[in-house]
Design a protein around this motif. Structure first.
Motif, PDB file in Angstrom:
ATOM      1  N   ASP A 101       0.821  -1.216   0.000  1.00 36.84           N
ATOM      2  CA  ASP A 101       0.000   0.000   0.000  1.00 36.84           C
ATOM      3  C   ASP A 101       0.856   1.268   0.000  1.00 36.84           C
ATOM      4  O   ASP A 101       0.549   2.243  -0.695  1.00 36.84           O
ATOM      5  CB  ASP A 101      -0.963   0.006   1.180  1.00 36.84           C
ATOM      6  CG  ASP A 101      -0.252  -0.100   2.522  1.00 36.84           C
ATOM      7  OD1 ASP A 101       0.909  -0.582   2.559  1.00 36.84           O
ATOM      8  OD2 ASP A 101      -0.855   0.319   3.538  1.00 36.84           O
ATOM      9  N   ALA A 105       1.222   3.913  -3.112  1.00 42.32           N
ATOM     10  CA  ALA A 105       0.951   5.328  -2.835  1.00 42.32           C
ATOM     11  C   ALA A 105       2.133   6.181  -3.283  1.00 42.32           C
ATOM     12  O   ALA A 105       1.963   7.260  -3.885  1.00 42.32           O
ATOM     13  CB  ALA A 105       0.682   5.536  -1.343  1.00 42.32           C
ATOM     14  N   GLU A 141      -9.085  14.567  -5.792  1.00 37.71           N
ATOM     15  CA  GLU A 141      -9.736  13.418  -5.152  1.00 37.71           C
ATOM     16  C   GLU A 141      -9.008  12.103  -5.418  1.00 37.71           C
ATOM     17  O   GLU A 141      -8.920  11.238  -4.537  1.00 37.71           O
ATOM     18  CB  GLU A 141     -11.187  13.322  -5.642  1.00 37.71           C
ATOM     19  CG  GLU A 141     -11.992  12.247  -4.931  1.00 37.71           C
ATOM     20  CD  GLU A 141     -13.453  12.263  -5.349  1.00 37.71           C
ATOM     21  OE1 GLU A 141     -14.197  11.362  -4.921  1.00 37.71           O
ATOM     22  OE2 GLU A 141     -13.857  13.175  -6.104  1.00 37.71           O
ATOM     23  N   GLU A 142      -8.454  11.957  -6.625  1.00 35.54           N
ATOM     24  CA  GLU A 142      -7.814  10.685  -6.965  1.00 35.54           C
ATOM     25  C   GLU A 142      -6.529  10.406  -6.177  1.00 35.54           C
ATOM     26  O   GLU A 142      -6.009   9.284  -6.186  1.00 35.54           O
ATOM     27  CB  GLU A 142      -7.520  10.616  -8.471  1.00 35.54           C
ATOM     28  CG  GLU A 142      -6.627  11.722  -9.002  1.00 35.54           C
ATOM     29  CD  GLU A 142      -7.430  12.842  -9.634  1.00 35.54           C
ATOM     30  OE1 GLU A 142      -6.990  13.360 -10.672  1.00 35.54           O
ATOM     31  OE2 GLU A 142      -8.509  13.172  -9.078  1.00 35.54           O
ATOM     32  N   TYR A 143      -6.021  11.438  -5.499  1.00 36.65           N
ATOM     33  CA  TYR A 143      -4.780  11.254  -4.740  1.00 36.65           C
ATOM     34  C   TYR A 143      -5.012  11.272  -3.230  1.00 36.65           C
ATOM     35  O   TYR A 143      -4.070  11.094  -2.455  1.00 36.65           O
ATOM     36  CB  TYR A 143      -3.758  12.337  -5.106  1.00 36.65           C
ATOM     37  CG  TYR A 143      -3.447  12.393  -6.581  1.00 36.65           C
ATOM     38  CD1 TYR A 143      -2.964  11.282  -7.257  1.00 36.65           C
ATOM     39  CD2 TYR A 143      -3.664  13.564  -7.316  1.00 36.65           C
ATOM     40  CE1 TYR A 143      -2.695  11.318  -8.606  1.00 36.65           C
ATOM     41  CE2 TYR A 143      -3.394  13.613  -8.674  1.00 36.65           C
ATOM     42  CZ  TYR A 143      -2.913  12.489  -9.317  1.00 36.65           C
ATOM     43  OH  TYR A 143      -2.646  12.535 -10.671  1.00 36.65           O
ATOM     44  N   MET A 144      -6.244  11.468  -2.802  1.00 36.57           N
ATOM     45  CA  MET A 144      -6.540  11.604  -1.383  1.00 36.57           C
ATOM     46  C   MET A 144      -6.109  10.371  -0.581  1.00 36.57           C
ATOM     47  O   MET A 144      -5.538  10.471   0.500  1.00 36.57           O
ATOM     48  CB  MET A 144      -8.039  11.848  -1.181  1.00 36.57           C
ATOM     49  CG  MET A 144      -8.497  13.234  -1.614  1.00 36.57           C
ATOM     50  SD  MET A 144      -7.767  14.522  -0.582  1.00 36.57           S
ATOM     51  CE  MET A 144      -8.643  15.970  -1.182  1.00 36.57           C
ATOM     52  N   GLU A 145      -6.431   9.193  -1.111  1.00 36.31           N
ATOM     53  CA  GLU A 145      -6.111   7.966  -0.387  1.00 36.31           C
ATOM     54  C   GLU A 145      -4.600   7.787  -0.257  1.00 36.31           C
ATOM     55  O   GLU A 145      -4.094   7.398   0.808  1.00 36.31           O
ATOM     56  CB  GLU A 145      -6.719   6.753  -1.100  1.00 36.31           C
ATOM     57  CG  GLU A 145      -6.512   5.451  -0.335  1.00 36.31           C
ATOM     58  CD  GLU A 145      -7.187   4.263  -1.016  1.00 36.31           C
ATOM     59  OE1 GLU A 145      -6.889   3.118  -0.611  1.00 36.31           O
ATOM     60  OE2 GLU A 145      -8.000   4.483  -1.935  1.00 36.31           O
ATOM     61  N   SER A 148      -3.228  10.122   2.348  1.00 38.67           N
ATOM     62  CA  SER A 148      -3.560   9.617   3.677  1.00 38.67           C
ATOM     63  C   SER A 148      -2.658   8.446   4.056  1.00 38.67           C
ATOM     64  O   SER A 148      -2.211   8.339   5.207  1.00 38.67           O
ATOM     65  CB  SER A 148      -5.021   9.201   3.720  1.00 38.67           C
ATOM     66  OG  SER A 148      -5.361   8.673   4.975  1.00 38.67           O
ATOM     67  N   THR A 149      -2.382   7.555   3.094  1.00 35.55           N
ATOM     68  CA  THR A 149      -1.540   6.384   3.353  1.00 35.55           C
ATOM     69  C   THR A 149      -0.152   6.799   3.806  1.00 35.55           C
ATOM     70  O   THR A 149       0.443   6.173   4.702  1.00 35.55           O
ATOM     71  CB  THR A 149      -1.431   5.512   2.093  1.00 35.55           C
ATOM     72  OG1 THR A 149      -2.742   5.034   1.740  1.00 35.55           O
ATOM     73  CG2 THR A 149      -0.518   4.317   2.325  1.00 35.55           C
ATOM     74  N   ARG A 153      -1.184  14.552   4.955  1.00 39.94           N
ATOM     75  CA  ARG A 153      -2.229  15.576   4.984  1.00 39.94           C
ATOM     76  C   ARG A 153      -1.801  16.837   5.754  1.00 39.94           C
ATOM     77  O   ARG A 153      -1.961  17.956   5.283  1.00 39.94           O
ATOM     78  CB  ARG A 153      -3.481  14.983   5.623  1.00 39.94           C
ATOM     79  CG  ARG A 153      -4.697  15.889   5.684  1.00 39.94           C
ATOM     80  CD  ARG A 153      -5.307  16.113   4.329  1.00 39.94           C
ATOM     81  NE  ARG A 153      -4.776  17.309   3.674  1.00 39.94           N
ATOM     82  CZ  ARG A 153      -4.762  17.476   2.353  1.00 39.94           C
ATOM     83  NH1 ARG A 153      -5.204  16.541   1.538  1.00 39.94           N
ATOM     84  NH2 ARG A 153      -4.281  18.576   1.832  1.00 39.94           N
TER      85      ARG A 153
END
Length: 262
Positions: A101, A105, A141-145, A148-149, A153
């Motif tokens: 993950d 990322a 939005e496509e990079y938010m996850e 966060s990983t 932020r």
């Protein structure tokens, strides 16, 4: 001829701007308290001119003090550079991670930051714009996850805050410079102020010589004594400041008491 106290020499020509402005602010405030300017033969337009000149000098002095702090700007620039470097470091480090993950990322965000790798070496305004672009991309939005990983932020939010703080400092400096460019020069203002001050003092002194009513004589005598007290106070402050710069201050010449005003 009636004895009227004479104005002392002010030595204001040797004062630094802040002290010079303070001297005239104090004298002007005393003159403004005279209820009837006709008693001292000072026309209203002359009194207004003195007040306006002192106001302009005050503005010039305030602008001089309001110059943007180089240390403050440098600190903001250094902090945003540090945050950018940290952001890049975390993403680069993620590319070597054994955790799927985190690795994914890192790969995704690397495609975002790659065009911004040289941002810290850009000129101030260009760097500000590039950092805004970087933040805008990372907030999609496509990079938010992925953000966060990698726990980025807070870093992104801090970077945005520092970048905007730096930009505000730059704009304030530009505005100050633009205002200063429209000002009458301090040298010219001091010359005009000296002239008006001298004329007012001459009129007050002459009024004392010509006064008939005892109350008028008392008014003028007290006014001259009060202004002389201001002169003494500012002379002392000036001499003390000069004494701090020299091991031994030069001897003070005998005080002149001729009617001529400086």
């Amino acid at each position: 001829m009636r004895q009227v106290p004479q104005f002392k020499k002010s030595n204001m020509g040797s004062y630094v701007l802040a002290l010079y402005v303070g001297f005239h602010q104090t004298v002007q405030s005393v003159i403004s308290l005279v209820a009837d300017l006709s008693k001292i033969h000072v026309p209203e337009d002359l009194a207004n001119s003195y007040e306006q000149l002192v106001g302009q000098l005050t503005d010039n002095n305030n602008l001089q003090k309001a110059r943007m702090s180089t240390e403050e700007q440098d600190a903001a620039d250094a902090e945003r550079d540090r945050l950018v470097s940290y952001l890049f470091f975390v993403i680069s480090n993620a590319l070597r991670s054994k955790k799927t993950d985190i690795l994914n990322a890192g790969k995704l965000l690397e495609t975002v930051v790659r065009p911004y790798r040289s941002v810290a070496s850009q000129a101030y305004s260009a760097e500000t714009g590039s950092i805004r672009g970087l933040i805008c991309d990372l907030n999609k939005e496509e990079y938010m996850e992925a953000v966060s990983t990698l726990n980025l932020r807070n870093t992104i939010d801090e970077l945005e805050e520092e970048n905007e703080a730096f930009d505000a400092l730059r704009k304030a400096a530009i505005d100050t410079a633009a205002t200063r460019s429209r000002q009458v020069s301090t040298v010219e203002l001091r010359a005009q102020t000296d002239g008006v001050y001298n004329e007012i003092c001459e009129r007050i002194y002459a009024s004392g010589l010509l006064a008939v009513e005892p109350d008028d004589v008392t008014l003028i005598t007290n006014l001259i004594n009060e202004i002389n007290g201001i002169i003494d106070s500012y002379k002392t402050t000036h001499n003390q400041s000069m004494g701090q710069k020299k091991e031994k201050a030069p001897s003070t010449p005998p005080e002149e008491t001729e009617p001529a005003i400086e």
